[in-house]
Motif scaffolding. Structure first.
Motif, PDB file in Angstrom:
ATOM      1  N   ALA A 150       0.839  -1.206   0.000  1.00  0.00           N
ATOM      2  CA  ALA A 150       0.000   0.000   0.000  1.00  0.00           C
ATOM      3  C   ALA A 150       0.876   1.259   0.000  1.00  0.00           C
ATOM      4  O   ALA A 150       0.569   2.246  -0.678  1.00  0.00           O
ATOM      5  N   LEU A 151       1.970   1.209   0.754  1.00  0.00           N
ATOM      6  CA  LEU A 151       2.898   2.358   0.761  1.00  0.00           C
ATOM      7  C   LEU A 151       3.473   2.579  -0.636  1.00  0.00           C
ATOM      8  O   LEU A 151       3.664   3.726  -1.060  1.00  0.00           O
ATOM      9  N   GLY A 152       3.733   1.499  -1.342  1.00  0.00           N
ATOM     10  CA  GLY A 152       4.222   1.630  -2.713  1.00  0.00           C
ATOM     11  C   GLY A 152       3.190   2.323  -3.585  1.00  0.00           C
ATOM     12  O   GLY A 152       3.511   3.232  -4.352  1.00  0.00           O
ATOM     13  N   ALA A 153       1.925   1.933  -3.430  1.00  0.00           N
ATOM     14  CA  ALA A 153       0.864   2.559  -4.232  1.00  0.00           C
ATOM     15  C   ALA A 153       0.720   4.038  -3.871  1.00  0.00           C
ATOM     16  O   ALA A 153       0.536   4.893  -4.741  1.00  0.00           O
ATOM     17  N   LEU A 154       0.842   4.332  -2.582  1.00  0.00           N
ATOM     18  CA  LEU A 154       0.673   5.723  -2.132  1.00  0.00           C
ATOM     19  C   LEU A 154       1.799   6.629  -2.634  1.00  0.00           C
ATOM     20  O   LEU A 154       1.617   7.841  -2.749  1.00  0.00           O
ATOM     21  N   SER A 155       2.961   6.033  -2.919  1.00  0.00           N
ATOM     22  CA  SER A 155       4.124   6.867  -3.245  1.00  0.00           C
ATOM     23  C   SER A 155       3.976   7.566  -4.606  1.00  0.00           C
ATOM     24  O   SER A 155       4.698   8.523  -4.879  1.00  0.00           O
ATOM     25  N   GLY A 156       3.055   7.099  -5.444  1.00  0.00           N
ATOM     26  CA  GLY A 156       2.893   7.746  -6.755  1.00  0.00           C
ATOM     27  C   GLY A 156       2.348   9.157  -6.606  1.00  0.00           C
ATOM     28  O   GLY A 156       1.501   9.410  -5.751  1.00  0.00           O
ATOM     29  N   PRO A 157       2.842  10.100  -7.448  1.00  0.00           N
ATOM     30  CA  PRO A 157       2.423  11.507  -7.291  1.00  0.00           C
ATOM     31  C   PRO A 157       0.926  11.737  -7.487  1.00  0.00           C
ATOM     32  O   PRO A 157       0.385  12.693  -6.948  1.00  0.00           O
ATOM     33  N   LEU A 158       0.232  10.849  -8.204  1.00  0.00           N
ATOM     34  CA  LEU A 158      -1.207  11.067  -8.383  1.00  0.00           C
ATOM     35  C   LEU A 158      -1.988  10.688  -7.134  1.00  0.00           C
ATOM     36  O   LEU A 158      -3.164  11.005  -6.993  1.00  0.00           O
ATOM     37  N   HIS A 159      -1.351   9.981  -6.212  1.00  0.00           N
ATOM     38  CA  HIS A 159      -2.061   9.545  -5.013  1.00  0.00           C
ATOM     39  C   HIS A 159      -1.631  10.357  -3.783  1.00  0.00           C
ATOM     40  O   HIS A 159      -2.436  11.058  -3.193  1.00  0.00           O
ATOM     41  N   GLY A 160      -0.355  10.288  -3.436  1.00  0.00           N
ATOM     42  CA  GLY A 160       0.035  10.872  -2.133  1.00  0.00           C
ATOM     43  C   GLY A 160       0.968  12.049  -2.165  1.00  0.00           C
ATOM     44  O   GLY A 160       1.456  12.475  -1.126  1.00  0.00           O
ATOM     45  N   GLY A 161       1.214  12.612  -3.335  1.00  0.00           N
ATOM     46  CA  GLY A 161       2.319  13.576  -3.392  1.00  0.00           C
ATOM     47  C   GLY A 161       1.984  15.049  -3.382  1.00  0.00           C
ATOM     48  O   GLY A 161       2.858  15.887  -3.523  1.00  0.00           O
ATOM     49  N   ALA A 162       0.700  15.421  -3.215  1.00  0.00           N
ATOM     50  CA  ALA A 162       0.348  16.832  -3.476  1.00  0.00           C
ATOM     51  C   ALA A 162       0.541  17.844  -2.339  1.00  0.00           C
ATOM     52  O   ALA A 162       0.652  19.024  -2.628  1.00  0.00           O
ATOM     53  N   PRO A 163       0.585  17.461  -1.029  1.00  0.00           N
ATOM     54  CA  PRO A 163       0.584  18.538  -0.036  1.00  0.00           C
ATOM     55  C   PRO A 163       1.780  19.476  -0.135  1.00  0.00           C
ATOM     56  O   PRO A 163       1.623  20.697  -0.016  1.00  0.00           O
ATOM     57  N   SER A 164       2.988  18.933  -0.388  1.00  0.00           N
ATOM     58  CA  SER A 164       4.123  19.852  -0.463  1.00  0.00           C
ATOM     59  C   SER A 164       4.054  20.650  -1.767  1.00  0.00           C
ATOM     60  O   SER A 164       4.448  21.820  -1.802  1.00  0.00           O
ATOM     61  N   LEU A 165       3.482  20.025  -2.829  1.00  0.00           N
ATOM     62  CA  LEU A 165       3.362  20.752  -4.104  1.00  0.00           C
ATOM     63  C   LEU A 165       2.344  21.884  -3.971  1.00  0.00           C
ATOM     64  O   LEU A 165       2.518  22.966  -4.524  1.00  0.00           O
ATOM     65  N   ALA A 166       1.272  21.640  -3.201  1.00  0.00           N
ATOM     66  CA  ALA A 166       0.266  22.688  -3.004  1.00  0.00           C
ATOM     67  C   ALA A 166       0.885  23.875  -2.265  1.00  0.00           C
ATOM     68  O   ALA A 166       0.606  25.036  -2.579  1.00  0.00           O
ATOM     69  N   LEU A 167       1.743  23.575  -1.303  1.00  0.00           N
ATOM     70  CA  LEU A 167       2.397  24.648  -0.556  1.00  0.00           C
ATOM     71  C   LEU A 167       3.359  25.427  -1.463  1.00  0.00           C
ATOM     72  O   LEU A 167       3.457  26.653  -1.378  1.00  0.00           O
TER      73      LEU A 167
END
Ligand SMILES: CC(C)(COP(=O)(O)OP(=O)(O)OC[C@H]1O[C@@H](n2cnc3c(N)ncnc32)[C@H](O)[C@@H]1OP(=O)(O)O)[C@@H](O)C(=O)NCCC(=O)NCCS
Length: 379
Positions: free
Chosen positions: A217-234
């Motif tokens: 599950a951590l592997g799936a989350l690591s993709g930018p379409l799933h878990g990567g946006a909070p730092s990009l939003a900032l």
């Protein structure tokens, strides 16, 4: 067995399992854990209560909560046997999320987590508690070691969220920050059949151990379409700088074919209730960044509505998550790992449910290559 060949792309809208863990109602802007509104739980209860609810199916009373907290606090400790690996991973892994995946994989092996197929529910519950408890310690230890700092041992007297901040920063967090992070973690523990949750269930359906399910599950989350946006939003907030620049910044980005990070959602067609809840917390904590975020949210939504009138695009959880974590003293490299440690709760609850439902998840693919069998050319 019949095969349905016309599946929607990405399995969108297809129910592939029955669950009592929770659900998301995209048109209503509502999601729930068990039978309770997740937002209401985050307002009124503690992280441990929500964790207990997901594992046990009911909210604990006062005595049960205290007992649960006493039982899970010692499970935070990282075993000595994997300390050398922590050093190595902190030195070599660029992202704490991949470091967490690597360390949890080793820990599950060292602790001989058994195959879920045929295992007692009590043992699986123990593994679920262990993985969730230790995940925060691993993230904090990797973070500190990668900065040349000594890891901080967990403090059993502190609840989960306050202890996490303590292990990251080396000092007790002020109560408002500890509560804000606790609320964020509660809002993030589960969210329908997203890609990482589906992954955890597929892996569990093979009878694999819970360590394997969480690592996958951590592997799936690591993709930018799933878990990567909070730092990009900032980063987008930084780039926008002042509210008056927001509309033109959005127009330019969309004209370049880019997406605005922290906006839009695969399921919600109205407000994301998580971003609504986090906005409230961010505003309570206050500060110039919070004020900027609130104004920018409104202006970005207005501009996106003009540019993409057919598609409702509103702030999602990640827009305010980064602001909130920054307010609470977490650095951007910990944003996605912090989301991940909350999600371990949901993955484990889903794995427990899947383990009780014997049967492998084994869909079909539609073969679209040249018609077989073609004659095999001679070597
Ligand atoms: C979350 C997300 C992946 C959902 O995507 P989806 O439901 O599959 O939406 P689609 O990819 O089908 O996009 C539909 C339309 O909306 C547009 N769109 C979607 N999100 C957008 C965004 N954040 N900014 C600008 N346009 C966006 C797409 O470009 C597309 O427009 P088009 O029809 O003119 O080509 C998407 O909204 C996104 O990439 N958001 C930014 C990343 C983010 O914040 N992720 C965290 C999610 S919690």
């Amino acid at each position: 067995m019949t095969t349905t060949l016309d599946v929607p792309k990405g399995l969108k809208g297809l129910a592939v399992a029955d669950t009592e863990v929770g659900d998301v109602r995209g048109d209503e802007g509502f999601y729930h854990y068990r039978q309770y509104s997740a937002v209401e739980l985050a307002e009124k209860r503690t992280f441990e209560d929500v964790w207990y609810l997901l594992l046990e199916g009911e909210l604990p009373d006062e005595e049960r909560r205290r007992q649960f907290m006493r039982e899970v606090a010692p499970l935070r400790t990282v075993p000595r046997a994997i300390e050398p690996l922590l050093d190595e991973v902190a030195r070599t892994c660029l992202s704490p999320l991949s470091g967490l995946r690597t360390v949890l994989s080793h820990l599950a092996a060292v602790e001989a987590m058994p195959a879920s197929h045929g295992a007692d529910r009590s043992r699986l519950l123990a593994d679920a508690r262990r993985l969730t408890s230790v995940a925060a310690t691993v993230v904090a230890a990797l973070h500190r070691r990668s900065r040349g700092l000594e890891p901080i041992a967990p403090d059993d007297a502190l609840p989960y969220a306050a202890n996490y901040l303590f292990m990251v920063n080396g000092q007790r967090a002020d109560e408002r920050h500890a509560r804000a992070i606790e609320q964020y973690l509660m809002l993030a523990v589960d969210h329908g059949f997203n890609a990482s949750t589906f992954t955890a269930r597929v892996v569990t359906s093979t009878g694999a151990d819970f360590g394997a399910a969480v690592v996958a599950a951590l592997g799936a989350l690591s993709g930018p379409l799933h878990g990567g946006a909070p730092s990009l939003a900032l980063e987008s907030l930084d780039a926008i700088g002042t509210p008056d620049r927001a509309p033109s910044w959005v127009r330019d980005a969309v004209a370049r074919g880019e997406r605005i990070m922290g906006f839009g959602h695969a399921v919600y067609r109205t407000k994301d209730p998580r971003s609504e809840a986090l906005r409230g917390t961010v505003e309570e904590l206050g500060g110039p960044r919070a004020e900027l975020a609130v104004q920018v949210e409104r202006l970005v939504e207005q501009t996106l509505a003009e540019l993409k009138p057919d598609r409702p695009l509103q702030a999602n959880i990640e827009f305010y998550a980064g602001v909130l974590m920054e307010q609470c003293g977490l650095p951007p490299e910990l944003f996605t790992p912090t989301f991940a440690i909350a999600r371990v709760v949901g993955w484990c609850a889903q794995a427990l449910e899947q383990a009780a439902d014997v049967g492998i998840i084994r869909p079909s693919a539609r073969y679209i290559g040249p018609p077989p069998p073609q004659p095999v050319p001679a070597a």
